[in-house]
Motif scaffolding. Structure first.
Motif, PDB file in Angstrom:
ATOM      1  N   GLN A 459       0.824  -1.201   0.000  1.00 25.93           N
ATOM      2  CA  GLN A 459       0.000   0.000   0.000  1.00 25.93           C
ATOM      3  C   GLN A 459       0.862   1.256   0.000  1.00 25.93           C
ATOM      4  OE1 GLN A 459      -3.278  -0.020  -0.377  1.00 25.93           O
ATOM      5  NE2 GLN A 459      -3.249   2.231  -0.447  1.00 25.93           N
ATOM      6  N   GLN A 460       1.945   1.213   0.754  1.00 31.71           N
ATOM      7  CA  GLN A 460       2.856   2.351   0.802  1.00 31.71           C
ATOM      8  C   GLN A 460       3.492   2.594  -0.566  1.00 31.71           C
ATOM      9  OE1 GLN A 460       5.997   1.880   3.681  1.00 31.71           O
ATOM     10  NE2 GLN A 460       7.250   3.475   2.755  1.00 31.71           N
ATOM     11  N   LEU A 461       3.891   1.536  -1.235  1.00 29.24           N
ATOM     12  CA  LEU A 461       4.520   1.676  -2.546  1.00 29.24           C
ATOM     13  C   LEU A 461       3.521   2.140  -3.602  1.00 29.24           C
ATOM     14  CD1 LEU A 461       6.796  -1.478  -2.486  1.00 29.24           C
ATOM     15  CD2 LEU A 461       7.520   0.904  -2.343  1.00 29.24           C
ATOM     16  N   ARG A 462       2.271   1.722  -3.441  1.00 31.10           N
ATOM     17  CA  ARG A 462       1.233   2.202  -4.372  1.00 31.10           C
ATOM     18  C   ARG A 462       1.109   3.723  -4.295  1.00 31.10           C
ATOM     19  NH1 ARG A 462      -3.764  -2.114  -3.602  1.00 31.10           N
ATOM     20  NH2 ARG A 462      -2.890  -3.794  -4.878  1.00 31.10           N
ATOM     21  N   GLU A 463       1.103   4.251  -3.088  1.00 32.25           N
ATOM     22  CA  GLU A 463       0.998   5.696  -2.918  1.00 32.25           C
ATOM     23  C   GLU A 463       2.288   6.392  -3.363  1.00 32.25           C
ATOM     24  OE1 GLU A 463      -1.630   7.408  -2.061  1.00 32.25           O
ATOM     25  OE2 GLU A 463      -2.824   5.559  -1.925  1.00 32.25           O
ATOM     26  N   GLN A 464       3.410   5.767  -3.024  1.00 28.89           N
ATOM     27  CA  GLN A 464       4.701   6.380  -3.336  1.00 28.89           C
ATOM     28  C   GLN A 464       4.930   6.492  -4.841  1.00 28.89           C
ATOM     29  OE1 GLN A 464       7.951   4.394  -1.422  1.00 28.89           O
ATOM     30  NE2 GLN A 464       9.513   5.524  -2.558  1.00 28.89           N
ATOM     31  N   HIS A 465       4.504   5.467  -5.599  1.00 26.13           N
ATOM     32  CA  HIS A 465       4.767   5.435  -7.035  1.00 26.13           C
ATOM     33  C   HIS A 465       3.492   5.653  -7.848  1.00 26.13           C
ATOM     34  CE1 HIS A 465       8.633   4.128  -5.768  1.00 26.13           C
ATOM     35  NE2 HIS A 465       8.250   2.919  -5.439  1.00 26.13           N
ATOM     36  N   LYS A 466       2.557   6.375  -7.256  1.00 27.46           N
ATOM     37  CA  LYS A 466       1.270   6.596  -7.924  1.00 27.46           C
ATOM     38  C   LYS A 466       1.451   7.300  -9.267  1.00 27.46           C
ATOM     39  CE  LYS A 466      -3.298   8.591  -7.080  1.00 27.46           C
ATOM     40  NZ  LYS A 466      -4.154   9.317  -6.101  1.00 27.46           N
ATOM     41  N   GLU A 467       2.288   8.309  -9.280  1.00 25.90           N
ATOM     42  CA  GLU A 467       2.511   9.058 -10.522  1.00 25.90           C
ATOM     43  C   GLU A 467       3.146   8.174 -11.595  1.00 25.90           C
ATOM     44  OE1 GLU A 467       4.892  13.073 -12.065  1.00 25.90           O
ATOM     45  OE2 GLU A 467       4.756  12.582  -9.920  1.00 25.90           O
ATOM     46  N   TYR A 468       4.100   7.337 -11.166  1.00 21.98           N
ATOM     47  CA  TYR A 468       4.754   6.448 -12.123  1.00 21.98           C
ATOM     48  C   TYR A 468       3.756   5.452 -12.707  1.00 21.98           C
ATOM     49  CZ  TYR A 468       7.877   2.814 -13.891  1.00 21.98           C
ATOM     50  OH  TYR A 468       8.511   1.891 -14.675  1.00 21.98           O
ATOM     51  N   LEU A 469       2.874   4.911 -11.861  1.00 18.70           N
ATOM     52  CA  LEU A 469       1.874   3.971 -12.335  1.00 18.70           C
ATOM     53  C   LEU A 469       0.929   4.619 -13.336  1.00 18.70           C
ATOM     54  CD1 LEU A 469       1.029   2.187  -8.981  1.00 18.70           C
ATOM     55  CD2 LEU A 469       2.196   1.181 -10.938  1.00 18.70           C
ATOM     56  N   GLU A 470       0.572   5.866 -13.086  1.00 23.42           N
ATOM     57  CA  GLU A 470      -0.299   6.590 -14.020  1.00 23.42           C
ATOM     58  C   GLU A 470       0.396   6.782 -15.365  1.00 23.42           C
ATOM     59  OE1 GLU A 470      -3.417   7.454 -13.815  1.00 23.42           O
ATOM     60  OE2 GLU A 470      -3.617   6.573 -11.809  1.00 23.42           O
ATOM     61  N   ASN A 471       1.693   7.061 -15.332  1.00 27.14           N
ATOM     62  CA  ASN A 471       2.449   7.205 -16.585  1.00 27.14           C
ATOM     63  C   ASN A 471       2.498   5.886 -17.347  1.00 27.14           C
ATOM     64  OD1 ASN A 471       2.969   9.912 -16.090  1.00 27.14           O
ATOM     65  ND2 ASN A 471       4.922   9.494 -15.067  1.00 27.14           N
ATOM     66  N   ARG A 472       2.702   4.793 -16.616  1.00 32.31           N
ATOM     67  CA  ARG A 472       2.718   3.484 -17.274  1.00 32.31           C
ATOM     68  C   ARG A 472       1.361   3.179 -17.915  1.00 32.31           C
ATOM     69  NH1 ARG A 472       6.384  -0.474 -15.568  1.00 32.31           N
ATOM     70  NH2 ARG A 472       5.145  -1.858 -16.887  1.00 32.31           N
ATOM     71  N   LYS A 473       0.303   3.530 -17.220  1.00 35.27           N
ATOM     72  CA  LYS A 473      -1.038   3.301 -17.763  1.00 35.27           C
ATOM     73  C   LYS A 473      -1.262   4.129 -19.025  1.00 35.27           C
ATOM     74  CE  LYS A 473      -5.925   3.676 -16.523  1.00 35.27           C
ATOM     75  NZ  LYS A 473      -6.895   4.008 -15.427  1.00 35.27           N
ATOM     76  N   ARG A 474      -0.853   5.402 -18.978  1.00 38.08           N
ATOM     77  CA  ARG A 474      -1.021   6.266 -20.145  1.00 38.08           C
ATOM     78  C   ARG A 474      -0.205   5.763 -21.340  1.00 38.08           C
ATOM     79  NH1 ARG A 474       0.080  10.414 -17.760  1.00 38.08           N
ATOM     80  NH2 ARG A 474       2.279  10.683 -18.308  1.00 38.08           N
ATOM     81  N   GLU A 475       1.033   5.316 -21.076  1.00 34.19           N
ATOM     82  CA  GLU A 475       1.872   4.794 -22.160  1.00 34.19           C
ATOM     83  C   GLU A 475       1.251   3.542 -22.766  1.00 34.19           C
ATOM     84  OE1 GLU A 475       5.565   4.147 -20.277  1.00 34.19           O
ATOM     85  OE2 GLU A 475       6.161   6.272 -20.244  1.00 34.19           O
ATOM     86  N   ALA A 476       0.657   2.687 -21.926  1.00 35.97           N
ATOM     87  CA  ALA A 476       0.039   1.467 -22.429  1.00 35.97           C
ATOM     88  C   ALA A 476      -1.171   1.786 -23.298  1.00 35.97           C
ATOM     89  CB  ALA A 476      -0.359   0.564 -21.267  1.00 35.97           C
ATOM     90  N   LEU A 477      -1.981   2.740 -22.853  1.00 37.53           N
ATOM     91  CA  LEU A 477      -3.148   3.127 -23.648  1.00 37.53           C
ATOM     92  C   LEU A 477      -2.735   3.774 -24.959  1.00 37.53           C
ATOM     93  CD1 LEU A 477      -5.468   4.515 -20.809  1.00 37.53           C
ATOM     94  CD2 LEU A 477      -5.582   2.285 -21.955  1.00 37.53           C
ATOM     95  N   ASP A 478      -1.655   4.557 -24.959  1.00 36.95           N
ATOM     96  CA  ASP A 478      -1.135   5.128 -26.202  1.00 36.95           C
ATOM     97  C   ASP A 478      -0.692   4.032 -27.158  1.00 36.95           C
ATOM     98  OD1 ASP A 478      -1.606   7.640 -25.222  1.00 36.95           O
ATOM     99  OD2 ASP A 478       0.471   8.042 -24.645  1.00 36.95           O
ATOM    100  N   ALA A 479      -0.018   3.016 -26.614  1.00 38.25           N
ATOM    101  CA  ALA A 479       0.435   1.908 -27.451  1.00 38.25           C
ATOM    102  C   ALA A 479      -0.758   1.163 -28.048  1.00 38.25           C
ATOM    103  CB  ALA A 479       1.305   0.963 -26.642  1.00 38.25           C
ATOM    104  N   GLN A 480      -1.824   0.998 -27.264  1.00 41.50           N
ATOM    105  CA  GLN A 480      -3.005   0.316 -27.779  1.00 41.50           C
ATOM    106  C   GLN A 480      -3.648   1.091 -28.917  1.00 41.50           C
ATOM    107  OE1 GLN A 480      -5.891  -1.127 -24.957  1.00 41.50           O
ATOM    108  NE2 GLN A 480      -4.338  -1.700 -23.441  1.00 41.50           N
ATOM    109  N   SER A 481      -3.664   2.413 -28.798  1.00 39.10           N
ATOM    110  CA  SER A 481      -4.252   3.226 -29.874  1.00 39.10           C
ATOM    111  C   SER A 481      -3.457   3.088 -31.171  1.00 39.10           C
ATOM    112  CB  SER A 481      -4.326   4.692 -29.440  1.00 39.10           C
ATOM    113  OG  SER A 481      -3.020   5.230 -29.285  1.00 39.10           O
ATOM    114  N   LEU A 482      -2.136   2.888 -31.050  1.00 37.28           N
ATOM    115  CA  LEU A 482      -1.309   2.700 -32.237  1.00 37.28           C
ATOM    116  C   LEU A 482      -1.508   1.325 -32.857  1.00 37.28           C
ATOM    117  CD1 LEU A 482       2.023   4.261 -30.917  1.00 37.28           C
ATOM    118  CD2 LEU A 482       0.429   5.299 -32.522  1.00 37.28           C
ATOM    119  N   MET A 483      -1.985   0.374 -32.069  1.00 35.75           N
ATOM    120  CA  MET A 483      -2.150  -0.994 -32.551  1.00 35.75           C
ATOM    121  C   MET A 483      -3.533  -1.262 -33.144  1.00 35.75           C
ATOM    122  SD  MET A 483      -0.429  -3.128 -29.403  1.00 35.75           S
ATOM    123  CE  MET A 483       1.238  -2.857 -28.841  1.00 35.75           C
TER     124      MET A 483
END
Length: 587
Positions: A459-483
């Motif tokens: 839970q602590q790491l989820r909060e600590q790396h919340k911004e990074y996780l959001e970036n990973r999600k956005r990058e994945a959705l961008d990749a899906q749009s290209l596919m």
């Protein structure tokens, strides 16, 4: 492994330092290069190149005219290029496989003579091992050993002789309570040893230590100094001398004849009036992980009167033939010794338990001590601490229970003598009771504490790396749009040929809909000639277009597909391979 993936919360994590490992694994890091290219870790150069070409077809920036998609493709294509650059270079691939991306950024001075893949790997392992050993050496330089031997035989003996025992009188049963019985435990022996080690040269180490022994109200001690020196990569030795009485000097040498054979020697001089006791051990690797050895020990002897009358001395010559090795499940050893005074056959096996634990079993048949056996276990409880338990029993040994605690080179051992004679009831008691207590403490106390700490850390790491996780999600959705365009084209081709069509693909926690993501588009693009292959060995979150919907929890991939007008469904764990259609599982 995906940096935001972890084991099932149902799994028990035993090691205290797993929290540090968890934090390290879940920390932001670059993508898994094998996952990016969707290949296995055993992929050939041709497979790497072929996968790279496929990804270039829909991620190369020149393939897109829309400016927004072009920018998305540029960032994704950089990751693909980096993965191909590393995995297509044999040297970089070895470093990455062994040490990850951190190893690629390190400086490896391996010299020009290391040419082959195996030689490079061996040299990298050697340098990493030396670095770890040096770090540990800098952390801990002092060592101590405390052994407190307790005699509890009176506690378990229900009889005691009468105050005025007459001829033929029978011993009476004790009627003492439990506390009174426990108070009858006596300290039989106390042994203490402490040493301090320091580096006095690039290849020379000095060790100064002291020992003390107290038994029955009497005791003594001694100081000991040791100089260890490495002459060459093949030859090293150490010289040890005591400063007080009894004085002794010993010299040991270790020489490697080759990578498969060695000779170790030892010479111990107890007095100038006696020649040194010599011991020579020659060993050779018999199999990949098994070594055989032969040891000859002179014992005490006389040369032209030097050494006096040795007929009354107890240390006699002996020859031992042994074998030691290891496998995936543990270590094993066996030895056959024949000597003037004593001979024996001994065997030992150490089985690796989950979570860095060990179960040890040994047995010895000796002409002096008869038959004896021992069984014990050793467990890691914190990053630097271990606890152990051993039960020893034998005809001449009796029944002894040993408890051990060690931490950072400091060791405490408490042997408890349950009986001076062999007693089957005490053997069972000494084995069952400590094992039951250990299991109960682990299951009812330690396990809930570990589980709670892991949940809090996730839970602590989820909060600590919340911004990074959001970036990973956005990058994945961008990749899906290209596919999307490629996925639609492949779907039409497969439908026209009655081939493999991905109806639905879901990734995440199958028990919680809120922790699932739709990866149908991504999985469809991975279809090639009516076959879908996702190799094992890496988390699927590293596949382009995937992201982690539930940090720290168990994830699965469910694929519903149509093949030759028939619907199928398959579900696999995060790091398990996936082959579709189902017939491919039989290949």
């Amino acid at each position: 492994m995906d940096p935001y993936d972890f084991h099932d919360q149902e799994e028990v994590i035993v090691d205290e330092d797993d929290l540090e490992r968890l934090e390290r694994e879940l920390a932001p890091s670059s993508a898994d290069y094998y996952g990016v290219l969707n290949i296995s870790k055993k992929a050939t150069e041709e497979e790497i190149k072929e996968s790279y070409k496929k990804l270039c077809r829909f991620f190369h920036p020149d393939k897109h005219t829309d400016e927004e998609k072009k920018k998305k493709a540029e960032s994704r294509f950089q990751v693909i290029q980096k993965a191909y650059e590393v995995l297509s270079d044999p040297k970089k691939r070895i470093i990455y496989d062994t040490y990850g991306e951190e190893g690629l950024n390190a400086s490896w001075d391996v010299g020009p003579r290391y040419k082959t893949t195996e030689e490079l790997r061996e040299e990298y392992e050697k340098q990493a091992k030396q670095k770890r050993e040096q770090e540990l050496e800098n952390l801990v330089r002092s060592r101590s050993d405390l052994q407190l031997t307790l005699d509890a035989s009176q506690v378990f003996d229900p009889y005691e002789p009468p105050a005025f025992a007459g001829l033929g009188s029978m011993p009476a049963k004790r009627r003492h309570g439990p506390l009174k019985r426990i108070s009858q435990t006596q300290v039989q022996q106390l042994f203490m040893r402490h040493s301090f080690q320091t580096q006095i040269g690039p290849q020379t180490t000095a060790v100064l230590g002291g020992s003390m022994l107290s038994r029955g109200g009497m005791g003594g001690g001694n100081l000991m100094g040791t100089i260890r020196h490495t002459v060459s990569p093949k030859l090293s030795g150490e010289l040890t001398a005591t400063l007080l009485k009894p004085r002794l000097i010993s010299l040991k040498t270790y020489y490697s004849l080759s990578s498969d054979s060695f000779i170790n020697t030892s010479a111990q001089c107890n007095s100038i009036y006696d020649p040194p006791i010599l011991s020579i051990t020659a060993g050779r690797r018999l199999y990949a992980s098994t070594t055989g050895y032969l040891t000859y020990r002179t014992g005490e002897y006389s040369i032209f009167g030097w050494g006096g009358d040795v007929s009354r001395k107890m240390d006699k010559s002996s020859v031992a033939l042994g074998m030691a090795g290891m496998n995936k499940s543990g270590n094993y050893s066996g030895e056959l010794q024949t000597g003037v005074m004593a001979s024996h056959i001994a065997g030992e096996y150490s089985y690796k338990l989950p979570h860095q634990g060990k179960l040890q079993v040994s047995c010895t048949l000796s002409t002096q001590g008869g038959i004896s056996a021992s069984v014990g276990s050793d467990h890691k409880v914190t990053k630097h601490a271990r606890i152990g338990f051993t039960l020893e029993c034998g005809l001449a040994l009796g029944v002894i229970v040993k408890f051990r605690v060690s931490r950072l080179g400091q060791k405490v051992t408490v042997p408890i003598i349950l009986s001076p004679e062999f007693d089957l009831k005490l053997v069972l008691f000494g084995a069952v009771v400590p094992a039951t207590v250990a299991i109960a403490v682990d299951q009812w106390i330690l396990k809930p504490i570990r589980r709670q700490r892991i949940e809090e850390k996730v839970q602590q790491l989820r909060e600590q790396h919340k911004e990074y996780l959001e970036n990973r999600k956005r990058e994945a959705l961008d990749a899906q749009s290209l596919m999307e365009d490629v996925a639609k084209r492949k779907q039409r081709q497969e439908e026209n040929n009655n081939g493999l069509v991905i109806v639905k693909a879901i990734y995440g926690n199958m028990n919680k809909e809120s922790e699932q993501i739709d990866v149908t588009v991504v999985v469809q693009t991975l279809v090639h000639e009516s076959r879908l292959t996702i190799p094992s060995g890496h988390s699927k979150t590293h596949i382009l277009g995937f992201y982690d919907p539930c940090l720290g929890e168990k994830k699965q991939l469910m694929v519903e597909y149509r093949y030759r007008h028939r619907l199928h469904q398959v579900t696999v764990d995060d790091q398990s391979p996936l082959l579709c259609p189902m017939e491919a599982h039989l290949v």
